[in-house]
Each structure stands twice: as structure tokens, then as C-alpha cells.
Write an enzyme that holds these catalytic residues in place. Structure first.
Site, PDB file in Angstrom:
ATOM      1  N   SER A 113      71.895  20.420  76.641  1.00 18.33           N
ATOM      2  CA  SER A 113      72.263  20.049  78.007  1.00 18.33           C
ATOM      3  C   SER A 113      71.142  20.387  78.977  1.00 18.33           C
ATOM      4  CB  SER A 113      73.537  20.783  78.420  1.00 18.33           C
ATOM      5  OG  SER A 113      73.200  22.049  78.955  1.00 18.33           O
ATOM      6  N   LYS A 114      71.266  19.806  80.142  1.00 20.50           N
ATOM      7  CA  LYS A 114      70.203  19.998  81.130  1.00 20.50           C
ATOM      8  C   LYS A 114      70.084  21.440  81.590  1.00 20.50           C
ATOM      9  CE  LYS A 114      70.204  15.262  82.731  1.00 20.50           C
ATOM     10  NZ  LYS A 114      70.168  14.319  83.832  1.00 20.50           N
TER      11      LYS A 114
END
Length: 490
Positions: free
Chosen positions: A258-259
Site C-alpha cells: 500500500s501507499k
RNA sequence: GCCCCGUUCGUCUAGCGGCCCAGGACGCUGGCCUCUCACGCCGGAAGCACGGGUUCGAAUCCCGUACGGGGUACCA
């Protein structure tokens, strides 16, 4: 399975946040596919979400592609016949398509609120989520009532009956029953178009032939295929593209990278001294193999060999160690000159050399790089390896831990002996230095080489880890070398 | 809940019915090389999720189960 020669693929990130490694992998596969087939890569920016899209992120997306060396044929900065390539600038196009769709009753207005839909579902005990089609066949009278209440409708696509099947480029046949695919919204009540409309419409308008995207979009495909068919039916486009859903790149544990994961950020690798071709090579390996017994290759070789049908459908975990190993192999493929050019920005940033670099330093760097080129695995490692050569004598410092370990009383005796052996050396060359130290420390004093040269290395380079000692001393020069030996004795 | 996708060494993969008592790479590990580090070289441990089929023969095909993941928005 040979696609038509007119391959057109696209890469279309949303400019929300910093580009991550999944971004790079998807971009790479699209790029390799396009280049392999002599096709066109369209770079499109999906910035319809005004809340989350930022200009800064847009710049980062373009910058990331540039850094990776993945070039595009149509898109930002290069233009093309199907522009504009930022969806925020294509509002009129979407409104027009939406009007045509509505005129042919492919869509309908829906006045329901989210709460109403949820409440009805609860009441009916329905197992399927999503919209229930309540407004599908609204009478004029019902419509008038809603409008009188001041409601603004969203536009929904009318999903056909039956099933949707496509031959996924990565996974083979996939079928969804449309009863499990609810009528979906194409635009907000305020008229703003949504991804559900904009993405397939742009693919259609830009004549995209193959859609290669993340597995997370797989379940949106049964919605997009009938929409594409509607666009073909209306003469807006001519073909429904083929789809291929790429496996995720996972992080630690077993979650999609994920970011928020620090390991996810592409620029972290750039700043850490990864070569773009090294990172790309590693990323290519996450779901694809060039051969059974080989995993280091150039991008040219990848383009030559890439076949989407060979892509593995299961998710892959990102392994930093292996990424570094692959990068290291690419470091060794670089010429000294090339590596020097790439190391220079890191040296400047660390203040090891000035910016712009002076002539003397440039020359010294040219002489020193062959010594470090083979012993660094990332560009950043050159900084600590080379600092001792460029630092002003006044600023030269020995690593305290290394000093404690190797410059104890015994170490100092060795350094003193080294000084004595070198002080009157007639010729200051690698060979002469080596010969003198060898004779004095090893042969005369009977020290083991590692014990003999260790203290000298720390005294001269400031660290236990350095380029080869004798060469380093030659480059450093007699005066500075002797000065540092003396300083270590203090 | 429902729908969809996936499952070969710790990790990434090769394998698309016999060439596999499963090959490579990273990592781990024993050794060699060696002025440190790195490189390089030789060796080792380590895997077909489980259960049924189909077949002369299955890691490979089919069906279940388990587990993992994704979707289920007026996000993308």
C-alpha cells in the site's frame, strides 16, 4: 497468440500520492508489451477525483516514468491525436458520450440515496450487495415526484441479462453472471463523471486494444465489457479491447503493497541508489521469467522476449534482498564512465564534492572509480567509500567504532611502523607502498596481513571498509597519507 | 454474506501428462579466493496446500476442501 500489429495499450495512473512499486510494475508490463509488438503506449492521467488528485502527484508520476526510462508515445508532454490526456480536461467528451448513452437507453437516471438502497436490501434480506435496480423503469409520474423533492439523479448503466465472459490475457476464461453485477453509476448527481465511465470511454476513444492492469480491477471488467459493447453499438468506437489482469505486488505479511508502506515508494529506491534498470529487472521478475535459468537481463532483452501469456497470475511478494542482488548485477554491467556519471549526483548531495565538481576532484574521481565500481551494489554506497579521498584534512575523521577496534595500542604500534616504512619512500606508487608495508609489517614484524593492514586502513581511510589500501594511499598522496598515519598516533 | 481470482523450496520463479525421487535465482549455510569490503568459485539444507478422481503414468487435467487475496461506492 499474436496480437494484431496495431497494438495500442495504455498506462493510466491516478495522481494521488507518490508513485509506488506496483505503479512501476504495471507501467513496465504495458511498456514491454507495446514495445514487443511495435505498438503504441498511451500515458493517460486519471484525475477525475478532484478531492484526491494533486498537481504534485501528477509531476511525480511523469517524473517516475522518466526516471524509469519508460517512454510513451501519446500523453503528457508529448501530445498525440487522442488528447487531451488528462481526464480533468475531457469533461465535454464525457458529457457528450453520456448524452448518447442516455438517448439510446443504455443508461437511466437513478434518484435513490445510498441509505434508501441499503434499507431496501435489509428489508428484502437480499444476499447481493449493490444497487437493486429500483429506478430502472421509472414512470414519468414517479420521476416527477423525485424531481419535485429536489433530488438530482445519478446516471446508471443498465446491465444486460445473462453472463459476461472474456478470455483474460493472464488468466484465461473468466465468467460473471450479470445478476451479480449491479447497475453501476457513471456520474455523480452533480454531473461529475466517475471512473466507471471515464476509464472505458477513454480506452474506447483512444482505440486501446489491450488493457493490462492490476488484479484489483478484475471485477470491474464485467461492467466495462457491456459498456464497451454499447459504445461500439453507438458507433463511438469499433472494438472491445482485450483484458489482462496482472498479479499484485505484495509487501511484508501478505498484504498488497500500500501507499502507506515505506517499502512501496518508488523514489525511495531511486534515492537509495538503485539503478532504474535494476529495479525494473527485479520488478519484471515478479510475475514473469525470461528463461528457466536466468533472471538478469536488459530492458532490450525483456522487450524482445516479453509475452503477456507467460505472466504468472499469482501475487508476488516484494523481496528487498533479491531486488538489491539484481540491482548489483546491473551495477556490474555499467561502464566506469557511466557509473561515475550516476554516482556524481549522490556525491554532490552528500557534500563529498562540490556542485559543480571542480577539475581536480573530477580527475580524482575518475581515478578512484575503478577501485569502487566492483565493490558497490548501490550508487549510494560510493559515498562512504570515497569520502576519505575528497574530504579536507581538517575535516577528516576516523569512525569512532572502527578506531576503538583497530587503533588500540597494538594498532598504533602497527601504524607507527607503517609510518616509518613509508616516510622516506623514494617513489609514492601502489607497488612501492605495498612492497614497503609488506616487508615491514608482514615479513619483519610477522603480522598476519589482515592484522597488519587493518589499522593502517582505518588510520588512512577512516573506516574498516574501504577501497584497496595501497591504491587508496597512492591516490591520497604521500603528504596526506603520512599526515593521517601520524594523526592516528596522537 | 455473495461474486471472482489464486495456491511449486523462507521468497521470486521453471515446469503446460512420461525428459522431474522437481531446475534456476535471492536469502540461509559449509568451504575456497583475499590487505578490509565487494566480486568470483565449489558444496549443502530447503518445495509440488490437502482429499478424491481421470490415466499405463499427474506438480501438470477434473471435482471438492482448506487457506490467501480482490471486489461488492455518487473511490480508482
Amino acid at each position: 497468440m499474436t496480437p494484431p500489429v496495431t497494438v495500442r495499450v495504455r498506462f493510466c495512473p491516478s495522481p494521488t500520492g507518490s508513485p509506488h512499486v506496483g505503479f512501476a510494475r504495471t507501467a513496465l508490463y504495458n511498456w514491454a508489451f507495446a514495445r514487443h509488438h511495435g505498438g503504441t503506449l498511451v500515458f493517460r492521467i486519471e484525475d477525475t477525483d478532484k478531492e484526491r488528485s494533486t498537481e504534485e502527484s501528477y509531476e511525480a508520476m511523469v517524473g517516475a516514468m522518466r526516471w524509469l526510462g519508460l517512454d510513451w508515445d501519446e500523453g503528457p508532454e508529448v501530445g498525440g491525436p487522442h488528447g487531451p490526456y488528462r481526464q480533468s480536461e475531457r469533461g465535454d467528451i464525457y458529457r457528450d458520450v453520456l448524452a448518447k448513452l442516455a438517448a439510446s437507453s443504455y443508461t437511466y437516471d437513478c434518484f435513490c440515496t445510498t441509505d434508501e438502497v441499503a434499507a431496501r436490501r435489509l428489508e428484502a434480506g437480499s444476499k447481493t450487495m449493490g444497487y437493486d435496480g429500483f429506478c430502472r423503469e421509472l414512470s414519468d409520474a414517479q420521476r416527477a415526484v423525485f424531481e419535485a423533492e429536489g433530488r438530482k439523479p445519478v446516471v446508471r448503466f443498465r446491465m444486460p441479462e445473462g453472463s459476461i465472459t472474456w478470455d483474460d490475457l493472464v488468466r484465461g476464461d473468466i465468467t460473471f453472471e450479470t445478476e451479480h453485477v449491479p447497475d453501476f453509476a457513471l456520474c455523480r448527481a452533480n454531473g461529475d463523471p466517475l471512473y466507471t465511465l471515464v476509464n472505458p470511454v477513454d480506452d474506447a476513444l483512444m482505440d486501446i486494444t489491450h488493457v493490462l492492469r492490476g488484479e484489483d480491477l478484475l471485477s470491474s471488467t464485467p461492467r466495462q465489457i457491456p459498456l464497451h459493447q454499447a459504445l461500439v453499438d453507438l458507433g463511438i468506437s469499433t472494438v472491445v479491447p482485450r483484458f489482462g489482469h496482472l498479479p499484485f505486488v505484495m509487501g511484508e505479511g501478505n498484504k498488497k503493497l500500500s501507499k502507506r508502506d515505506p517499502q512501496a515508494h518508488l523514489f525511495a529506491y531511486r534515492d537509495d541508489g538503485f539503478l532504474p534498470e535494476g529495479l525494473l529487472n527485479y520488478l519484471a521478475l515478479l510475475g514473469w521469467a525470461i528463461a528457466a535459468d536466468r533472471d538478469v537481463f536488459t530492458m532490450d532483452e525483456m522487450v524482445e522476449a516479453f509475452d503477456i501469456a507467460d505472466v504468472n497470475p499469482n501475487p508476488a511478494r516484494f523481496d528487498l534482498k533479491k531486488a538489491e542482488a539484481i540491482n548489483s548485477a546491473h551495477m556490474r554491467m555499467l561502464s566506469i564512465e557511466d557509473m561515475t556519471d550516476r554516482v556524481l549526483p549522490f556525491l554532490k548531495h552528500a557534500g563529498v564534492v562540490s556542485d559543480p565538481v571542480g577539475d581536480a576532484d573530477a580527475q580524482l574521481l575518475e581515478q578512484a572509480m575503478p577501485l569502487v565500481a566492483e565493490r558497490i551494489n548501490k550508487l549510494t554506497e560510493a559515498v562512504d567509500m570515497l569520502r576519505f579521498l575528497f574530504v579536507d584534512e581538517a575535516d577528516f575523521a576516523v569512525d569512532p567504532t572502527d578506531a576503538e577496534k583497530l587503533l588500540d595500542d597494538d594498532g598504533k604500534r602497527v601504524v607507527q611502523a607503517a609510518y616509518d616504512a613509508l616516510a622516506d619512500l623514494p617513489e609514492w606508487s601502489t607497488a612501492a607502498i605495498q612492497e614497503a608495508l609488506q616487508a615491514k609489517l608482514v615479513e619483519e614484524m610477522g603480522l598476519k596481513p589482515r592484522n597488519a593492514f587493518g589499522p593502517v586502513r582505518v588510520a588512512v581511510t577512516g573506516r574498516r571498509v574501504s577501497p584497496p589500501l595501497f591504491e587508496s594511499m597512492e591516490l591520497l598522496g604521500r603528504e596526506r597519507s603520512l599526515g593521517r598515519l601520524q594523526r592516528a598516533l596522537a
